[in-house]
Design an enzyme around this catalytic site. Structure first.
Site, PDB file in Angstrom:
ATOM      1  N   GLY A  18       0.926  -1.044  -0.039  1.00 43.08           N
ATOM      2  CA  GLY A  18       0.044  -0.069   0.010  1.00 43.08           C
ATOM      3  C   GLY A  18       0.944   1.389  -0.179  1.00 43.08           C
ATOM      4  N   LEU A  41      -3.746  -7.354  -1.438  1.00 47.86           N
ATOM      5  CA  LEU A  41      -4.029  -6.400  -2.498  1.00 47.86           C
ATOM      6  C   LEU A  41      -5.344  -6.003  -2.734  1.00 47.86           C
ATOM      7  CD1 LEU A  41      -1.533  -8.261  -5.242  1.00 47.86           C
ATOM      8  CD2 LEU A  41      -0.944  -6.668  -3.661  1.00 47.86           C
ATOM      9  N   LYS A  92      -9.227   1.836   4.771  1.00 48.20           N
ATOM     10  CA  LYS A  92      -9.131   3.187   5.310  1.00 48.20           C
ATOM     11  C   LYS A  92     -10.022   4.316   4.674  1.00 48.20           C
ATOM     12  CE  LYS A  92      -5.982   4.843   1.716  1.00 48.20           C
ATOM     13  NZ  LYS A  92      -4.709   5.647   1.380  1.00 48.20           N
ATOM     14  N   SER A 132      -4.245   6.414  13.771  1.00 46.77           N
ATOM     15  CA  SER A 132      -4.436   7.658  13.101  1.00 46.77           C
ATOM     16  C   SER A 132      -4.795   8.788  13.774  1.00 46.77           C
ATOM     17  CB  SER A 132      -5.726   7.235  12.120  1.00 46.77           C
ATOM     18  OG  SER A 132      -6.457   8.429  11.396  1.00 46.77           O
ATOM     19  N   ALA A 133      -4.727  10.124  13.349  1.00 51.65           N
ATOM     20  CA  ALA A 133      -5.152  11.259  13.988  1.00 51.65           C
ATOM     21  C   ALA A 133      -6.771  11.189  14.180  1.00 51.65           C
ATOM     22  CB  ALA A 133      -4.874  12.409  13.155  1.00 51.65           C
ATOM     23  N   TYR A 157     -14.544   3.581  10.348  1.00 51.81           N
ATOM     24  CA  TYR A 157     -13.213   3.534  10.079  1.00 51.81           C
ATOM     25  C   TYR A 157     -12.463   4.147  11.510  1.00 51.81           C
ATOM     26  CZ  TYR A 157      -8.626   4.867   8.833  1.00 51.81           C
ATOM     27  OH  TYR A 157      -7.158   5.110   9.094  1.00 51.81           O
ATOM     28  N   LYS A 161      -9.916   1.904  14.313  1.00 52.26           N
ATOM     29  CA  LYS A 161      -8.492   2.520  14.930  1.00 52.26           C
ATOM     30  C   LYS A 161      -8.581   2.791  16.371  1.00 52.26           C
ATOM     31  CE  LYS A 161      -6.551   2.553  10.903  1.00 52.26           C
ATOM     32  NZ  LYS A 161      -5.348   1.530  10.734  1.00 52.26           N
ATOM     33  N   LEU A 208      -7.639  15.034  -0.097  1.00 45.31           N
ATOM     34  CA  LEU A 208      -7.193  16.243  -1.039  1.00 45.31           C
ATOM     35  C   LEU A 208      -6.011  15.986  -2.134  1.00 45.31           C
ATOM     36  CD1 LEU A 208      -7.713  19.069  -1.486  1.00 45.31           C
ATOM     37  CD2 LEU A 208      -6.087  19.508   0.560  1.00 45.31           C
ATOM     38  N   ARG A 300     -17.716  19.481   4.291  1.00 47.73           N
ATOM     39  CA  ARG A 300     -18.080  17.892   4.201  1.00 47.73           C
ATOM     40  C   ARG A 300     -18.408  17.421   5.558  1.00 47.73           C
ATOM     41  NH1 ARG A 300     -13.075  14.119   2.482  1.00 47.73           N
ATOM     42  NH2 ARG A 300     -12.144  15.162   4.149  1.00 47.73           N
ATOM     43  N   ASP A 303     -15.960  16.818   9.010  1.00 48.21           N
ATOM     44  CA  ASP A 303     -14.846  17.508   8.959  1.00 48.21           C
ATOM     45  C   ASP A 303     -14.648  18.529  10.128  1.00 48.21           C
ATOM     46  OD1 ASP A 303     -13.672  16.295   6.698  1.00 48.21           O
ATOM     47  OD2 ASP A 303     -13.957  17.989   5.706  1.00 48.21           O
TER      48      ASP A 303
HETATM   49  P1  NAD Z   1      -3.443   1.631   1.765  1.00 50.76           P
HETATM   50  O1  NAD Z   1      -4.676   1.219   1.308  1.00 50.76           O
HETATM   51  O2  NAD Z   1      -2.730   1.960   0.554  1.00 50.76           O
HETATM   52  O3  NAD Z   1      -2.690   0.361   2.109  1.00 50.76           O
HETATM   53  C1  NAD Z   1      -3.003  -0.562   3.155  1.00 50.76           C
HETATM   54  C2  NAD Z   1      -3.022  -1.994   2.473  1.00 50.76           C
HETATM   55  O4  NAD Z   1      -3.437  -2.976   3.428  1.00 50.76           O
HETATM   56  C3  NAD Z   1      -3.298  -2.203   0.903  1.00 50.76           C
HETATM   57  O5  NAD Z   1      -2.159  -2.664   0.177  1.00 50.76           O
HETATM   58  C4  NAD Z   1      -4.316  -3.346   1.177  1.00 50.76           C
HETATM   59  O6  NAD Z   1      -4.171  -3.923  -0.050  1.00 50.76           O
HETATM   60  C5  NAD Z   1      -3.825  -4.069   2.394  1.00 50.76           C
HETATM   61  N1  NAD Z   1      -5.031  -4.854   3.138  1.00 50.76           N
HETATM   62  C6  NAD Z   1      -6.275  -4.477   3.602  1.00 50.76           C
HETATM   63  N2  NAD Z   1      -6.715  -5.402   4.018  1.00 50.76           N
HETATM   64  C7  NAD Z   1      -5.884  -6.417   4.130  1.00 50.76           C
HETATM   65  C8  NAD Z   1      -6.206  -7.765   4.530  1.00 50.76           C
HETATM   66  N3  NAD Z   1      -7.140  -8.382   5.244  1.00 50.76           N
HETATM   67  N4  NAD Z   1      -5.022  -8.667   4.409  1.00 50.76           N
HETATM   68  C9  NAD Z   1      -4.009  -8.293   3.716  1.00 50.76           C
HETATM   69  N5  NAD Z   1      -3.547  -6.968   3.434  1.00 50.76           N
HETATM   70  C10 NAD Z   1      -4.721  -6.079   3.432  1.00 50.76           C
HETATM   71  O7  NAD Z   1      -3.510   2.570   2.939  1.00 50.76           O
HETATM   72  P2  NAD Z   1      -2.460   3.514   3.574  1.00 50.76           P
HETATM   73  O8  NAD Z   1      -2.780   4.785   3.241  1.00 50.76           O
HETATM   74  O9  NAD Z   1      -1.082   2.996   3.184  1.00 50.76           O
HETATM   75  O10 NAD Z   1      -2.381   3.202   5.043  1.00 50.76           O
HETATM   76  C11 NAD Z   1      -2.037   2.403   5.559  1.00 50.76           C
HETATM   77  C12 NAD Z   1      -2.409   2.034   7.153  1.00 50.76           C
HETATM   78  O11 NAD Z   1      -2.241   3.422   7.718  1.00 50.76           O
HETATM   79  C13 NAD Z   1      -3.757   1.919   7.251  1.00 50.76           C
HETATM   80  O12 NAD Z   1      -3.969   1.171   8.268  1.00 50.76           O
HETATM   81  C14 NAD Z   1      -4.538   3.130   7.315  1.00 50.76           C
HETATM   82  O13 NAD Z   1      -5.865   3.091   8.199  1.00 50.76           O
HETATM   83  C15 NAD Z   1      -3.462   3.860   8.232  1.00 50.76           C
HETATM   84  N6  NAD Z   1      -3.408   5.184   8.014  1.00 50.76           N
HETATM   85  C16 NAD Z   1      -3.627   5.787   6.949  1.00 50.76           C
HETATM   86  C17 NAD Z   1      -3.598   7.198   6.843  1.00 50.76           C
HETATM   87  C18 NAD Z   1      -3.702   8.110   5.393  1.00 50.76           C
HETATM   88  O14 NAD Z   1      -4.192   9.091   5.348  1.00 50.76           O
HETATM   89  N7  NAD Z   1      -3.289   7.409   4.269  1.00 50.76           N
HETATM   90  C19 NAD Z   1      -3.781   8.076   7.848  1.00 50.76           C
HETATM   91  C20 NAD Z   1      -3.585   7.539   8.974  1.00 50.76           C
HETATM   92  C21 NAD Z   1      -3.581   5.957   9.040  1.00 50.76           C
HETATM   93  C1  WQD Z   2      -8.118  17.440   3.856  1.00 50.26           C
HETATM   94  C2  WQD Z   2      -8.666  18.633   4.067  1.00 50.26           C
HETATM   95  C3  WQD Z   2     -11.172  18.540   3.445  1.00 50.26           C
HETATM   96  C4  WQD Z   2     -10.966  16.822  -0.373  1.00 50.26           C
HETATM   97  C5  WQD Z   2      -8.679  11.721   6.172  1.00 50.26           C
HETATM   98  C6  WQD Z   2      -9.464  10.805   7.174  1.00 50.26           C
HETATM   99  C7  WQD Z   2      -8.121  10.474   8.337  1.00 50.26           C
HETATM  100  C8  WQD Z   2      -7.033  10.314   7.856  1.00 50.26           C
HETATM  101  C9  WQD Z   2      -6.472  11.081   6.890  1.00 50.26           C
HETATM  102  C10 WQD Z   2      -6.876   7.749   7.891  1.00 50.26           C
HETATM  103  C11 WQD Z   2      -9.947  18.858   4.316  1.00 50.26           C
HETATM  104  C12 WQD Z   2     -10.543  19.147   2.465  1.00 50.26           C
HETATM  105  C13 WQD Z   2     -10.632  17.278   0.801  1.00 50.26           C
HETATM  106  C14 WQD Z   2     -11.461  17.333  -1.517  1.00 50.26           C
HETATM  107  C15 WQD Z   2     -11.490  19.309   0.142  1.00 50.26           C
HETATM  108  N1  WQD Z   2      -6.869   8.999   7.514  1.00 50.26           N
HETATM  109  N2  WQD Z   2     -10.912  18.617   1.105  1.00 50.26           N
HETATM  110  N3  WQD Z   2     -11.934  18.610  -1.142  1.00 50.26           N
HETATM  111  O1  WQD Z   2     -10.299  14.529   6.342  1.00 50.26           O
HETATM  112  O2  WQD Z   2      -8.169  15.144   7.313  1.00 50.26           O
HETATM  113  O3  WQD Z   2      -8.472  13.081   7.001  1.00 50.26           O
HETATM  114  O4  WQD Z   2      -7.682  11.549   5.840  1.00 50.26           O
HETATM  115  O5  WQD Z   2      -6.639   7.261   9.021  1.00 50.26           O
HETATM  116  O6  WQD Z   2      -8.935   9.814   9.149  1.00 50.26           O
HETATM  117  O7  WQD Z   2     -10.492  11.214   7.722  1.00 50.26           O
HETATM  118  O8  WQD Z   2      -8.304  14.348   4.952  1.00 50.26           O
HETATM  119  O9  WQD Z   2      -7.356  14.549   2.441  1.00 50.26           O
HETATM  120  O10 WQD Z   2      -9.802  14.057   3.147  1.00 50.26           O
HETATM  121  O11 WQD Z   2      -9.037  16.218   3.629  1.00 50.26           O
HETATM  122  O12 WQD Z   2     -11.659  20.715   0.260  1.00 50.26           O
HETATM  123  O13 WQD Z   2     -11.887  16.976  -2.465  1.00 50.26           O
HETATM  124  O14 WQD Z   2      -9.057  19.045   2.501  1.00 50.26           O
HETATM  125  O15 WQD Z   2     -12.410  19.357   3.840  1.00 50.26           O
HETATM  126  O16 WQD Z   2     -10.273  20.157   4.896  1.00 50.26           O
HETATM  127  P1  WQD Z   2      -8.740  14.453   6.390  1.00 50.26           P
HETATM  128  P2  WQD Z   2      -8.780  14.681   3.469  1.00 50.26           P
END
Ligand code: NAD
Ligand code: WQD
Length: 353
Positions: A18, A41, A92, A132-133, A157, A161, A208, A300, A303
């Site tokens: 991922g 995947l 996610k 996550s935050a 979601y 977490k 975003l 949204r 938010d």
């Molecule tokens: P991503 O979707 O790109 O990566 C997650 C990976 O997990 C994917 O490759 C998916 O195929 C795999 N996966 C999901 N369920 C599975 C299962 N049951 N078995 C095996 N593989 C599985 O997401 P990411 O952005 O890389 O996020 C990674 C982690 O970080 C996630 O747990 C997500 O919740 C957390 N996180 C992401 C963000 C963000 O904004 N991207 C923010 C905070 C926390």
């Molecule tokens: C960022 C800012 C939107 C899209 C999310 C998850 C959070 C974490 C990170 C996993 C905000 C604005 C967005 C658009 C916009 N993920 N926006 N137009 O909401 O802070 O967090 O991703 O844990 O759990 O909720 O991130 O990138 O969606 O938004 O104006 O098309 O951009 O309102 O202010 P967010 P985001």
């Protein structure tokens, strides 16, 4: 022999194909660790694994397996001498989790439980969890510290977490051999500077930066800005964006700490700097020279106006700090998008778009 061979440590990375996982694998391999990836995947491509090997010139062991498959986990632990796990695997998408709560609770909670059971039974009790935050209620004053109030999540979601953190905390309390690190990521964007790996969302992006990148490449006509009537300098929402390579190096710092400490600890991974939606648009336009048309729309649901981290605890205890700035994040996001206009381009849904 006149020297002691340095023992190479093997890290299990669930979700390693991922977005964040692939960048962390690169950082681990470059830091001298061996890597075993488990990923089913469901939201990624096997091409990411090839690209990790291409960037680092090193091999990884890859298993296309669901983390909930206990028998498969046992086989992997028997085959590899795994020292610790970084558990990224999970679903996610916030909106999707509201539509499909059972799938989210099943996937995210049972991945965590099955993985920890297998780790315990194979004597590997060091785990880093991707939190996550979103676990913060956001009602405390900014910046959010690790002891700010959590809970009150607005979607399934977020609860997965929150609940996974609790499961891991209880596990560490019951068995003092465990070392558990809960890392709370803020808003990861950017991509590896090579442009070989990056974020590849399914369908229309929810977040975003991928949305802006797809407007820039011409896949989407304009950005919808979700509200310009917040109590912020330009009225748009403020977040703590962090370069995914900084996030990756945070995991390497976390491993070093985890292996020297027992018990449970929690760390924010953020920069401590907030930027608005329009700050991101302006930086992206300046760095790339590409105009991003946008329309101001409604807020949204769910938010918060402003969230950003206190990075102080991570700096003091892990010795880690983000080093990339917003322009770097925009440049690298665009570099990835430009070189890979359709992402990895090999998933069924890609051809339907
Ligand atoms: P991503 O979707 O790109 O990566 C997650 C990976 O997990 C994917 O490759 C998916 O195929 C795999 N996966 C999901 N369920 C599975 C299962 N049951 N078995 C095996 N593989 C599985 O997401 P990411 O952005 O890389 O996020 C990674 C982690 O970080 C996630 O747990 C997500 O919740 C957390 N996180 C992401 C963000 C963000 O904004 N991207 C923010 C905070 C926390
Ligand atoms: C960022 C800012 C939107 C899209 C999310 C998850 C959070 C974490 C990170 C996993 C905000 C604005 C967005 C658009 C916009 N993920 N926006 N137009 O909401 O802070 O967090 O991703 O844990 O759990 O909720 O991130 O990138 O969606 O938004 O104006 O098309 O951009 O309102 O202010 P967010 P985001």
């Amino acid at each position: 022999m006149g020297f002691l061979a340095k023992k190479i440590m093997t890290v299990l990375v669930t979700g390693g194909a991922g977005f964040i996982g692939s960048h962390t694998c690169v950082e681990l391999l470059n830091s001298g660790y061996d890597v075993v990836i488990i990923d089913n995947l469901v939201n990624s491509s096997a091409k990411a694994v090839d690209r990790i090997e291409q960037i680092t010139g090193k091999k990884v062991a890859f298993y296309e397996v669901d983390v909930r498959n206990r028998a498969a986990l046992d086989r992997i632990f028997e085959r590899h001498a795994i020292s610790c796990a970084i558990h990224f695997a999970g679903l996610k998408a916030v909106g999707e989790s509201v539509q499909m709560p059972l799938e989210y609770y099943d996937n995210n909670l049972f991945c965590t439980v099955r993985l920890c059971e297998a780790m315990r039974d194979h004597g590997c009790k060091n785990i880093i969890f991707s939190s996550s935050a979103t676990v913060y209620t956001g009602t405390d004053p900014m910046p959010l510290r690790e002891d700010s109030i959590t809970g009150g999540c607005t979607n399934p979601y977020g609860w997965t977490k929150y609940m996974s953190e609790q499961i891991l905390r209880d596990m560490a309390k019951a068995d003092s051999d465990w070392s558990v690190l809960l890392l709370r990521y803020f808003n990861p964007i950017g991509a590896h500077p090579s442009g070989l790996i990056g974020e590849d969302p399914r369908g229309i992006p929810n977040n975003l930066m991928p949305y802006i990148s797809q407007v820039a490449i011409g896949r989407l006509p304009y950005l919808n800005v979700f509200g310009d009537d917040y109590d912020t300098p330009d009225g748009t929402g403020i977040r703590d964006y962090i370069h995914v390579c900084d996030l990756a190096s945070g995991h390497v710092a976390a491993i070093r700490y985890m292996l020297e400490h027992r018990g449970e600890s929690v760390f924010n991974l953020g920069t401590g700097q907030g930027y608005s939606v329009l700050d991101i648009v302006k930086s992206f336009e300046r760095v790339t020279g590409v105009k991003i048309p946008y329309k101001i729309g409604a807020r949204r649901a769910g938010d918060l106006p402003v969230t950003y981290a206190s990075p102080d605890k991570s700096a003091a205890i892990l010795g880690w700090k983000a080093k990339y700035d917003l322009d770097d994040m925009c440049r690298d996001s665009w570099n990835w998008q430009k070189k890979n206009p359709n992402g990895y381009g090999d998933r069924a849904q890609d051809s339907q778009e």
